[in-house]
Design a protein around this motif. Structure first.
Motif, PDB file in Angstrom:
ATOM      1  N   MET A 152      27.300  33.767  10.780  1.00  0.00           N
ATOM      2  CA  MET A 152      26.331  34.526  11.590  1.00  0.00           C
ATOM      3  C   MET A 152      25.344  33.573  12.259  1.00  0.00           C
ATOM      4  O   MET A 152      24.953  33.799  13.411  1.00  0.00           O
ATOM      5  CB  MET A 152      25.582  35.549  10.726  1.00  0.00           C
ATOM      6  CG  MET A 152      26.463  36.690  10.251  1.00  0.00           C
ATOM      7  SD  MET A 152      27.189  37.634  11.592  1.00  0.00           S
ATOM      8  CE  MET A 152      25.746  38.409  12.260  1.00  0.00           C
ATOM      9  N   LYS A 153      24.934  32.539  11.570  1.00  0.00           N
ATOM     10  CA  LYS A 153      24.002  31.568  12.139  1.00  0.00           C
ATOM     11  C   LYS A 153      24.652  30.851  13.315  1.00  0.00           C
ATOM     12  O   LYS A 153      24.036  30.658  14.368  1.00  0.00           O
ATOM     13  CB  LYS A 153      23.589  30.565  11.072  1.00  0.00           C
ATOM     14  CG  LYS A 153      22.582  29.546  11.529  1.00  0.00           C
ATOM     15  CD  LYS A 153      22.200  28.625  10.412  1.00  0.00           C
ATOM     16  CE  LYS A 153      21.280  27.535  10.895  1.00  0.00           C
ATOM     17  NZ  LYS A 153      20.968  26.587   9.828  1.00  0.00           N
ATOM     18  N   ASN A 154      25.918  30.440  13.156  1.00  0.00           N
ATOM     19  CA  ASN A 154      26.639  29.777  14.235  1.00  0.00           C
ATOM     20  C   ASN A 154      26.872  30.731  15.405  1.00  0.00           C
ATOM     21  O   ASN A 154      26.812  30.323  16.563  1.00  0.00           O
ATOM     22  CB  ASN A 154      27.979  29.229  13.733  1.00  0.00           C
ATOM     23  CG  ASN A 154      27.793  28.052  12.794  1.00  0.00           C
ATOM     24  OD1 ASN A 154      26.761  27.391  12.816  1.00  0.00           O
ATOM     25  ND2 ASN A 154      28.777  27.804  11.968  1.00  0.00           N
ATOM     26  N   PHE A 155      27.148  31.996  15.130  1.00  0.00           N
ATOM     27  CA  PHE A 155      27.386  32.976  16.174  1.00  0.00           C
ATOM     28  C   PHE A 155      26.105  33.245  16.980  1.00  0.00           C
ATOM     29  O   PHE A 155      26.135  33.361  18.191  1.00  0.00           O
ATOM     30  CB  PHE A 155      27.907  34.281  15.565  1.00  0.00           C
ATOM     31  CG  PHE A 155      28.206  35.341  16.567  1.00  0.00           C
ATOM     32  CD1 PHE A 155      29.331  35.230  17.370  1.00  0.00           C
ATOM     33  CD2 PHE A 155      27.370  36.418  16.741  1.00  0.00           C
ATOM     34  CE1 PHE A 155      29.625  36.210  18.317  1.00  0.00           C
ATOM     35  CE2 PHE A 155      27.648  37.395  17.680  1.00  0.00           C
ATOM     36  CZ  PHE A 155      28.778  37.287  18.480  1.00  0.00           C
ATOM     37  N   ASN A 156      24.950  33.334  16.275  1.00  0.00           N
ATOM     38  CA  ASN A 156      23.671  33.602  16.941  1.00  0.00           C
ATOM     39  C   ASN A 156      23.183  32.384  17.726  1.00  0.00           C
ATOM     40  O   ASN A 156      22.409  32.530  18.672  1.00  0.00           O
ATOM     41  CB  ASN A 156      22.615  34.008  15.931  1.00  0.00           C
ATOM     42  CG  ASN A 156      22.889  35.393  15.366  1.00  0.00           C
ATOM     43  OD1 ASN A 156      23.542  36.199  16.012  1.00  0.00           O
ATOM     44  ND2 ASN A 156      22.406  35.656  14.174  1.00  0.00           N
ATOM     45  N   ALA A 157      23.610  31.193  17.353  1.00  0.00           N
ATOM     46  CA  ALA A 157      23.163  29.977  18.034  1.00  0.00           C
ATOM     47  C   ALA A 157      23.824  29.832  19.402  1.00  0.00           C
ATOM     48  O   ALA A 157      23.334  29.093  20.254  1.00  0.00           O
ATOM     49  CB  ALA A 157      23.482  28.753  17.181  1.00  0.00           C
ATOM     50  N   ARG A 158      24.920  30.521  19.648  1.00  0.00           N
ATOM     51  CA  ARG A 158      25.636  30.394  20.928  1.00  0.00           C
ATOM     52  C   ARG A 158      24.919  31.039  22.033  1.00  0.00           C
ATOM     53  O   ARG A 158      24.229  31.692  22.404  1.00  0.00           O
ATOM     54  CB  ARG A 158      27.030  31.004  20.809  1.00  0.00           C
ATOM     55  CG  ARG A 158      27.910  30.199  19.935  1.00  0.00           C
ATOM     56  CD  ARG A 158      29.267  30.795  19.900  1.00  0.00           C
ATOM     57  NE  ARG A 158      30.058  30.103  18.887  1.00  0.00           N
ATOM     58  CZ  ARG A 158      31.259  30.440  18.564  1.00  0.00           C
ATOM     59  NH1 ARG A 158      31.847  31.452  19.141  1.00  0.00           N
ATOM     60  NH2 ARG A 158      31.920  29.774  17.663  1.00  0.00           N
TER      61      ARG A 158
END
Length: 158
Positions: A152-158
């Motif tokens: 989720m953190k990687n997805f939100n960082a995009r």
């Protein structure tokens, strides 16, 4: 002038292994009867809860096998570091815990020690022991939650 109070009391000692080895069903806050040199050692975080447990004997609650290191400047007033210490609980709480402990495989474990309004308090957990497969399940669930948060953190960082 009134002293500012913080929302959380500073934790002086914590039993990290307790939540791994036991399932905590309920928690109770209790005071501890300490001598003068013992409270000084507790305030200096020189306390270990690892092998400790609580028991109810003759209508009173006792903290057993908790190590409080001797105070360095205490000399002759130091107590035995492993002595049994009385817990301060209301009679109703003691009776309720005693009924929970009767023949159910439950035990009382100290979870953490902290200072609240100038007094040493211990958080006692009513716990049931875990089997090895329960521990593996807990570890697997924790790892899965960590992976989901990372994704989720990687997805939100995009």
């Amino acid at each position: 002038m009134a002293k500012k109070t913080t929302k959380t009391d500073p934790v002086l000692a914590q039993n990290k292994k307790a939540r791994h080895d036991y399932t905590i069903v309920d928690t109770v806050e209790a005071g501890i009867v300490l001598t003068g040199t013992e409270i000084k050692s507790v305030r200096a975080s020189r306390i270990q809860l690892k092998d400790g447990y609580a028991q109810i004997k003759d209508g009173q609650a006792w903290l057993v096998n908790v190590h409080i290191a001797p105070f360095e400047q205490g000399n002759i007033w130091n107590q035995d570091p492993e002595r049994t210490r009385k817990l301060l609980l209301k009679k109703r709480e003691i009776n309720r815990l005693a009924n929970e402990l009767k023949g159910t495989g439950m035990t009382l474990i100290p979870l953490k020690v902290y200072i609240k309004r100038g007094f040493a308090k211990v958080l006692i957990g009513l716990a049931k022991g875990k089997h090895d497969y329960d521990k593996r399940e807990t570890i697997k669930r924790r790892d899965q939650e960590r992976d989901v948060k990372r994704q989720m953190k990687n997805f939100n960082a995009r």
